[in-house]
Design a protein around this motif. Structure first.
Motif, PDB file in Angstrom:
ATOM      1  N   VAL A   1      -4.895  11.743   1.695  1.00 66.32           N
ATOM      2  CA  VAL A   1      -4.063  10.715   1.060  1.00 66.32           C
ATOM      3  C   VAL A   1      -2.615  10.823   1.534  1.00 66.32           C
ATOM      4  O   VAL A   1      -1.963   9.808   1.811  1.00 66.32           O
ATOM      5  CB  VAL A   1      -4.136  10.846  -0.485  1.00 66.32           C
ATOM      6  CG1 VAL A   1      -3.147   9.889  -1.143  1.00 66.32           C
ATOM      7  CG2 VAL A   1      -5.542  10.547  -0.974  1.00 66.32           C
ATOM      8  N   MET A   2      -2.099  12.045   1.650  1.00 71.11           N
ATOM      9  CA  MET A   2      -0.720  12.239   2.111  1.00 71.11           C
ATOM     10  C   MET A   2      -0.549  11.765   3.553  1.00 71.11           C
ATOM     11  O   MET A   2       0.456  11.155   3.901  1.00 71.11           O
ATOM     12  CB  MET A   2      -0.322  13.714   2.000  1.00 71.11           C
ATOM     13  CG  MET A   2       0.050  14.162   0.600  1.00 71.11           C
ATOM     14  SD  MET A   2       1.365  15.412   0.596  1.00 71.11           S
ATOM     15  CE  MET A   2       0.698  16.625   1.722  1.00 71.11           C
ATOM     16  N   THR A   3      -1.532  12.070   4.383  1.00 68.20           N
ATOM     17  CA  THR A   3      -1.477  11.631   5.785  1.00 68.20           C
ATOM     18  C   THR A   3      -1.528  10.110   5.875  1.00 68.20           C
ATOM     19  O   THR A   3      -0.805   9.492   6.672  1.00 68.20           O
ATOM     20  CB  THR A   3      -2.642  12.243   6.577  1.00 68.20           C
ATOM     21  OG1 THR A   3      -2.598  13.669   6.449  1.00 68.20           O
ATOM     22  CG2 THR A   3      -2.563  11.861   8.046  1.00 68.20           C
ATOM     23  N   PHE A   4      -2.369   9.514   5.053  1.00 72.87           N
ATOM     24  CA  PHE A   4      -2.467   8.053   5.012  1.00 72.87           C
ATOM     25  C   PHE A   4      -1.142   7.431   4.593  1.00 72.87           C
ATOM     26  O   PHE A   4      -0.732   6.400   5.137  1.00 72.87           O
ATOM     27  CB  PHE A   4      -3.577   7.650   4.047  1.00 72.87           C
ATOM     28  CG  PHE A   4      -3.805   6.170   3.948  1.00 72.87           C
ATOM     29  CD1 PHE A   4      -4.090   5.405   5.078  1.00 72.87           C
ATOM     30  CD2 PHE A   4      -3.731   5.520   2.721  1.00 72.87           C
ATOM     31  CE1 PHE A   4      -4.289   4.037   4.990  1.00 72.87           C
ATOM     32  CE2 PHE A   4      -3.934   4.160   2.620  1.00 72.87           C
ATOM     33  CZ  PHE A   4      -4.212   3.411   3.756  1.00 72.87           C
ATOM     34  N   SER A   5      -0.445   8.060   3.650  1.00 74.44           N
ATOM     35  CA  SER A   5       0.855   7.538   3.215  1.00 74.44           C
ATOM     36  C   SER A   5       1.877   7.619   4.346  1.00 74.44           C
ATOM     37  O   SER A   5       2.722   6.734   4.489  1.00 74.44           O
ATOM     38  CB  SER A   5       1.358   8.313   1.991  1.00 74.44           C
ATOM     39  OG  SER A   5       1.713   9.644   2.323  1.00 74.44           O
ATOM     40  N   GLY A   6       1.793   8.677   5.154  1.00 76.72           N
ATOM     41  CA  GLY A   6       2.695   8.787   6.300  1.00 76.72           C
ATOM     42  C   GLY A   6       2.444   7.723   7.350  1.00 76.72           C
ATOM     43  O   GLY A   6       3.385   7.159   7.923  1.00 76.72           O
ATOM     44  N   ILE A   7       1.173   7.432   7.597  1.00 77.02           N
ATOM     45  CA  ILE A   7       0.818   6.371   8.557  1.00 77.02           C
ATOM     46  C   ILE A   7       1.277   5.010   8.041  1.00 77.02           C
ATOM     47  O   ILE A   7       1.762   4.171   8.806  1.00 77.02           O
ATOM     48  CB  ILE A   7      -0.705   6.380   8.813  1.00 77.02           C
ATOM     49  CG1 ILE A   7      -1.115   7.692   9.496  1.00 77.02           C
ATOM     50  CG2 ILE A   7      -1.128   5.195   9.664  1.00 77.02           C
ATOM     51  CD1 ILE A   7      -2.617   7.890   9.608  1.00 77.02           C
ATOM     52  N   LEU A   8       1.134   4.800   6.728  1.00 80.34           N
ATOM     53  CA  LEU A   8       1.588   3.538   6.132  1.00 80.34           C
ATOM     54  C   LEU A   8       3.102   3.367   6.260  1.00 80.34           C
ATOM     55  O   LEU A   8       3.601   2.267   6.500  1.00 80.34           O
ATOM     56  CB  LEU A   8       1.198   3.476   4.655  1.00 80.34           C
ATOM     57  CG  LEU A   8      -0.259   3.171   4.342  1.00 80.34           C
ATOM     58  CD1 LEU A   8      -0.517   3.304   2.843  1.00 80.34           C
ATOM     59  CD2 LEU A   8      -0.624   1.755   4.808  1.00 80.34           C
TER      60      LEU A   8
ATOM     61  N   SER B   1       0.827  -1.210   0.000  1.00 83.04           N
ATOM     62  CA  SER B   1       0.000   0.000   0.000  1.00 83.04           C
ATOM     63  C   SER B   1       0.856   1.252   0.000  1.00 83.04           C
ATOM     64  O   SER B   1       0.514   2.252  -0.659  1.00 83.04           O
ATOM     65  CB  SER B   1      -0.930   0.001   1.212  1.00 83.04           C
ATOM     66  OG  SER B   1      -1.778  -1.125   1.200  1.00 83.04           O
ATOM     67  N   MET B   2       1.969   1.227   0.717  1.00 85.35           N
ATOM     68  CA  MET B   2       2.838   2.402   0.800  1.00 85.35           C
ATOM     69  C   MET B   2       3.344   2.806  -0.580  1.00 85.35           C
ATOM     70  O   MET B   2       3.282   3.981  -0.970  1.00 85.35           O
ATOM     71  CB  MET B   2       4.014   2.097   1.730  1.00 85.35           C
ATOM     72  CG  MET B   2       5.029   3.218   1.852  1.00 85.35           C
ATOM     73  SD  MET B   2       4.314   4.658   2.650  1.00 85.35           S
ATOM     74  CE  MET B   2       5.720   5.759   2.672  1.00 85.35           C
ATOM     75  N   ILE B   3       3.838   1.837  -1.345  1.00 87.97           N
ATOM     76  CA  ILE B   3       4.368   2.121  -2.683  1.00 87.97           C
ATOM     77  C   ILE B   3       3.253   2.587  -3.619  1.00 87.97           C
ATOM     78  O   ILE B   3       3.418   3.548  -4.380  1.00 87.97           O
ATOM     79  CB  ILE B   3       5.067   0.876  -3.251  1.00 87.97           C
ATOM     80  CG1 ILE B   3       6.291   0.530  -2.399  1.00 87.97           C
ATOM     81  CG2 ILE B   3       5.497   1.093  -4.693  1.00 87.97           C
ATOM     82  CD1 ILE B   3       6.979  -0.751  -2.791  1.00 87.97           C
ATOM     83  N   LEU B   4       2.108   1.918  -3.554  1.00 86.57           N
ATOM     84  CA  LEU B   4       0.992   2.270  -4.439  1.00 86.57           C
ATOM     85  C   LEU B   4       0.435   3.663  -4.123  1.00 86.57           C
ATOM     86  O   LEU B   4       0.107   4.426  -5.041  1.00 86.57           O
ATOM     87  CB  LEU B   4      -0.116   1.223  -4.330  1.00 86.57           C
ATOM     88  CG  LEU B   4       0.245  -0.187  -4.835  1.00 86.57           C
ATOM     89  CD1 LEU B   4      -0.873  -1.171  -4.512  1.00 86.57           C
ATOM     90  CD2 LEU B   4       0.521  -0.169  -6.334  1.00 86.57           C
ATOM     91  N   VAL B   5       0.335   4.001  -2.835  1.00 86.81           N
ATOM     92  CA  VAL B   5      -0.178   5.319  -2.449  1.00 86.81           C
ATOM     93  C   VAL B   5       0.798   6.416  -2.862  1.00 86.81           C
ATOM     94  O   VAL B   5       0.399   7.477  -3.363  1.00 86.81           O
ATOM     95  CB  VAL B   5      -0.462   5.371  -0.934  1.00 86.81           C
ATOM     96  CG1 VAL B   5      -0.785   6.804  -0.491  1.00 86.81           C
ATOM     97  CG2 VAL B   5      -1.632   4.464  -0.585  1.00 86.81           C
ATOM     98  N   ASN B   6       2.105   6.178  -2.667  1.00 84.97           N
ATOM     99  CA  ASN B   6       3.107   7.156  -3.109  1.00 84.97           C
ATOM    100  C   ASN B   6       3.048   7.368  -4.617  1.00 84.97           C
ATOM    101  O   ASN B   6       3.157   8.491  -5.107  1.00 84.97           O
ATOM    102  CB  ASN B   6       4.507   6.697  -2.703  1.00 84.97           C
ATOM    103  CG  ASN B   6       4.827   7.015  -1.255  1.00 84.97           C
ATOM    104  OD1 ASN B   6       4.155   7.818  -0.625  1.00 84.97           O
ATOM    105  ND2 ASN B   6       5.844   6.382  -0.723  1.00 84.97           N
TER     106      ASN B   6
END
Length: 336
Positions: free
Chosen positions: A259-266, A49-54
């Motif tokens: 979305v950016m916050t979610f990427s940080g949590i991931l 998920s981290m790579i896909l969200v980035n």
């Protein structure tokens, strides 16, 4: 008749006790097995998920400030880890001046590794990024040989050779080839390998300057992310991202911030789940699952982002992913 009765009662009691112990052992095995599956699943989901969200933030939103994205993600990690440490849920080492001096060189490499990863992901599709990351294993193996005099068997070198072939053939057949993205990714491979090789020596020195004489995963996460903030802030001005941040309308979209916050949590979740999974299983299982995890990640990346591909490129990607699994298996045999 009384001794016989007592003997019968003792015998029956023994059977009950043995059944109880058997049930406890069975329940414990099921519980441990479930913990391993749950931790493995959490690690796979968070890393994919981290790579896909980035990729989604950088490409779909067309966000041209990768350093700012990294800085925001690291800030989230610092806030969450500090809060968990403050409430006593985790233990972290205090950031002393001596510890910062020891850790600063490896942190510079860490920041470079994150930034180049952001830059390459903007231009290259997820599947090719995954295959090209195999080059890191080749550089690391060569570094171990020259720096630590560590020798690998023929199976490991065969796997590494297959990785080089797959990366080369994948680049040639990549329909969306971008020279800038490939340059950033190769740089990322060198920085990632350097971080891995340097970390081994720095950790031993860092443990000597901590109060407890130890440095756990949480302390390393807090240390890396905290030290990256001032350096990242400077790089925002060096790469002239400030003007872009002022002009872009994306920062006025609540969904973009979400979305950016979610990427940080991931990003933080990867640290926690990888440590949990490693504790529940072991280094060999962790390495193998990490290699197998690249297969669904590559397929998902191609499907979600409508990546143009050819049969030759698909074969090269699949070949590279299999080479990664073969490498993990070869390392397992080497350790054993």
């Amino acid at each position: 008749m009384k001794p016989m009765e007592n003997g019968g009662l003792d015998l029956e009691g023994g059977k009950v006790e043995r059944e109880r112990q058997k049930y406890i052992r069975g329940s414990r095995k099921i519980r441990i097995h479930n913990q391993a599956l749950l931790s493995g699943f959490a690690y796979c989901v968070s890393s994919c998920s981290m790579i896909l969200v980035n990729k989604y933030v950088l490409s779909s939103y067309n966000f041209n400030a990768g350093i700012s994205l990294m800085l925001y993600q690291n800030l989230i990690s610092v806030v969450i880890v500090s809060a968990l440490s403050f409430f006593g849920l985790i233990s972290t080492e205090p950031l002393t001046l001596r510890l910062i001096k020891v850790w600063l060189p490896v942190n510079v490499i860490f920041v470079g590794m994150l930034i180049t990863s952001m830059f390459s992901l903007k231009y290259i599709n997820v599947a090719m990024v995954t295959v090209l990351k195999n080059v890191t294993n080749v550089i690391t193996a060569l570094g171990e040989m020259y720096l630590f005099s560590k020798h690998h068997d023929s199976r490991v070198w065969t796997a590494l050779f297959l990785m080089i072939i797959s990366a080369f053939s994948g680049g040639i057949t990549d329909l969306s080839f971008h020279a800038t993205g490939y340059a950033w990714q190769i740089t990322n491979c060198f920085l990632t390998a350097s971080y891995s090789l340097t970390l081994r020596r720095v950790m031993d020195t860092a443990k000597q300057v901590t109060k407890s004489g130890n440095l756990n995963e949480f302390s390393m996460v807090l240390l890396n992310n905290t030290l990256s903030l001032p350096l990242g802030f400077i790089l925002i001005f060096v790469f002239n991202e400030v003007d872009y941040l002022i002009a872009t309308p994306l920062l006025r979209l609540p969904t973009f911030w979400l979305v950016m916050t979610f990427s940080g949590i991931l990003g933080l979740a990867i640290s926690f789940t990888s440590m949990w999974f490693l504790h529940q299983t072991g280094a060999t299982t962790y390495s193998l699952v990490g290699s197998l995890n690249k297969i669904p990640l590559s397929v998902t990346g191609i499907v979600l982002f409508n990546v143009p591909t050819s049969l030759e490129n698909s074969v090269s990607i699949f070949f590279g992913l299999l080479a990664g699994v073969f490498f993990a298996g070869a390392k397992m045999r080497e350790r054993s």
